[in-house]
Design an enzyme around this catalytic site. Structure first.
Site, PDB file in Angstrom:
ATOM      1  N   LYS A  31      12.688  16.697   6.386  1.00  0.00           N
ATOM      2  CA  LYS A  31      12.213  17.652   7.404  1.00  0.00           C
ATOM      3  C   LYS A  31      13.154  17.696   8.607  1.00  0.00           C
ATOM      4  CE  LYS A  31       8.163  15.715   7.909  1.00  0.00           C
ATOM      5  NZ  LYS A  31       8.272  14.600   6.968  1.00  0.00           N
ATOM      6  N   ARG A  50      -1.208  17.209  10.661  1.00  0.00           N
ATOM      7  CA  ARG A  50      -1.368  16.199   9.606  1.00  0.00           C
ATOM      8  C   ARG A  50      -2.786  16.169   9.045  1.00  0.00           C
ATOM      9  NH1 ARG A  50       2.501  11.172  10.147  1.00  0.00           N
ATOM     10  NH2 ARG A  50       4.222  12.153  11.222  1.00  0.00           N
ATOM     11  N   ARG A  59      17.798   5.253   5.161  1.00  0.00           N
ATOM     12  CA  ARG A  59      17.656   5.629   6.572  1.00  0.00           C
ATOM     13  C   ARG A  59      17.372   4.398   7.426  1.00  0.00           C
ATOM     14  NH1 ARG A  59      13.164  10.020   8.182  1.00  0.00           N
ATOM     15  NH2 ARG A  59      11.748   8.246   8.204  1.00  0.00           N
ATOM     16  N   ARG A  87      14.678   2.285  12.396  1.00  0.00           N
ATOM     17  CA  ARG A  87      13.394   2.745  12.934  1.00  0.00           C
ATOM     18  C   ARG A  87      12.274   1.814  12.493  1.00  0.00           C
ATOM     19  NH1 ARG A  87      12.668   9.147  11.883  1.00  0.00           N
ATOM     20  NH2 ARG A  87      10.542   8.399  11.603  1.00  0.00           N
ATOM     21  N   ARG A 137       2.621   4.814   5.527  1.00  0.00           N
ATOM     22  CA  ARG A 137       2.859   6.214   5.920  1.00  0.00           C
ATOM     23  C   ARG A 137       2.843   7.145   4.705  1.00  0.00           C
ATOM     24  NH1 ARG A 137       8.248   6.204   8.397  1.00  0.00           N
ATOM     25  NH2 ARG A 137       7.922   8.409   8.829  1.00  0.00           N
TER      26      ARG A 137
END
Length: 191
Positions: free
Chosen positions: A14, A89, A128, A134, A145
């Site tokens: 995204k 969401r 990532r 992160r 998640r």
């Protein structure tokens, strides 16, 4: 006004595709994740509230998220449109967004879901995480998640499908190929 919701699980691409779409269509990017991270970095009152919620891998309550989104939209009165990344969401959030936009003489133009399987997501996020570090990409939080997405968030799609606003694009492949498909969907909205 061109208002798009880019939809997909964590790691679907995204953020990458949003950057390209913003540039091509001159849209304002609204990423709830970016907003939350900015508040956390700035150690605002809101940032302190959401910091622990996000660190635990949970979703920030609707009331906080919606208030922040409304603030972002109001700060961009000259926008040609918005791309919503990571929001809505839940169906309740989708309904709140629709109401807010309607009250401001606007609407969601279309919802584009990036289709990516769980195996591909896990590989992308691991890559990532190595690069960005992160906190929400750590293996245990990521699993939560992804479960949250497939357990709750995905139920927003039928809401938009019922409005005739849902399109799906294969999110696996070359970035440029995916971008071309997204652009074709968006150009059809404008036709």
């Amino acid at each position: 006004m061109l208002n798009l919701v880019l939809f997909g699980p964590p790691g679907a691409g995204k953020g990458t595709q949003s950057e390209k779409l913003i540039s091509k269509y001159n849209l304002v990017h609204i990423s709830t994740g970016d907003i939350f991270r900015a508040h956390i970095k700035g150690q605002t009152e809101l940032g302190k509230q959401v910091s622990q919620i996000i660190a635990d891998g949970n979703l920030v309550p609707d009331s906080i998220t919606i208030a922040m989104l409304e603030e972002e939209i109001k700060q961009n009165p000259q926008a040609k449109g918005f791309i919503f990344d990571g929001f809505p969401r839940t169906v309740a959030q989708a309904e709140a967004l629709d109401k807010f936009l309607t009250d401001n003489n606007s609407a969601i133009t279309g919802v584009i879901a990036l289709d990516v399987n769980e195996e591909e997501l896990t590989q992308r996020i691991a890559k990532r995480q190595e690069i960005s570090g992160r906190a929400d990409d750590a293996a245990d939080k990521l699993k939560k998640r992804i479960e949250e997405y497939f357990g709750k968030t995905i139920h927003v799609l039928p809401y938009y499908e019922a409005q005739g606003k849902l399109s799906k694009v294969n999110g696996i492949g070359e970035i440029e190929t995916i971008f071309t498909e997204l652009s074709q969907v968006i150009d059809n909205y404008n036709a």
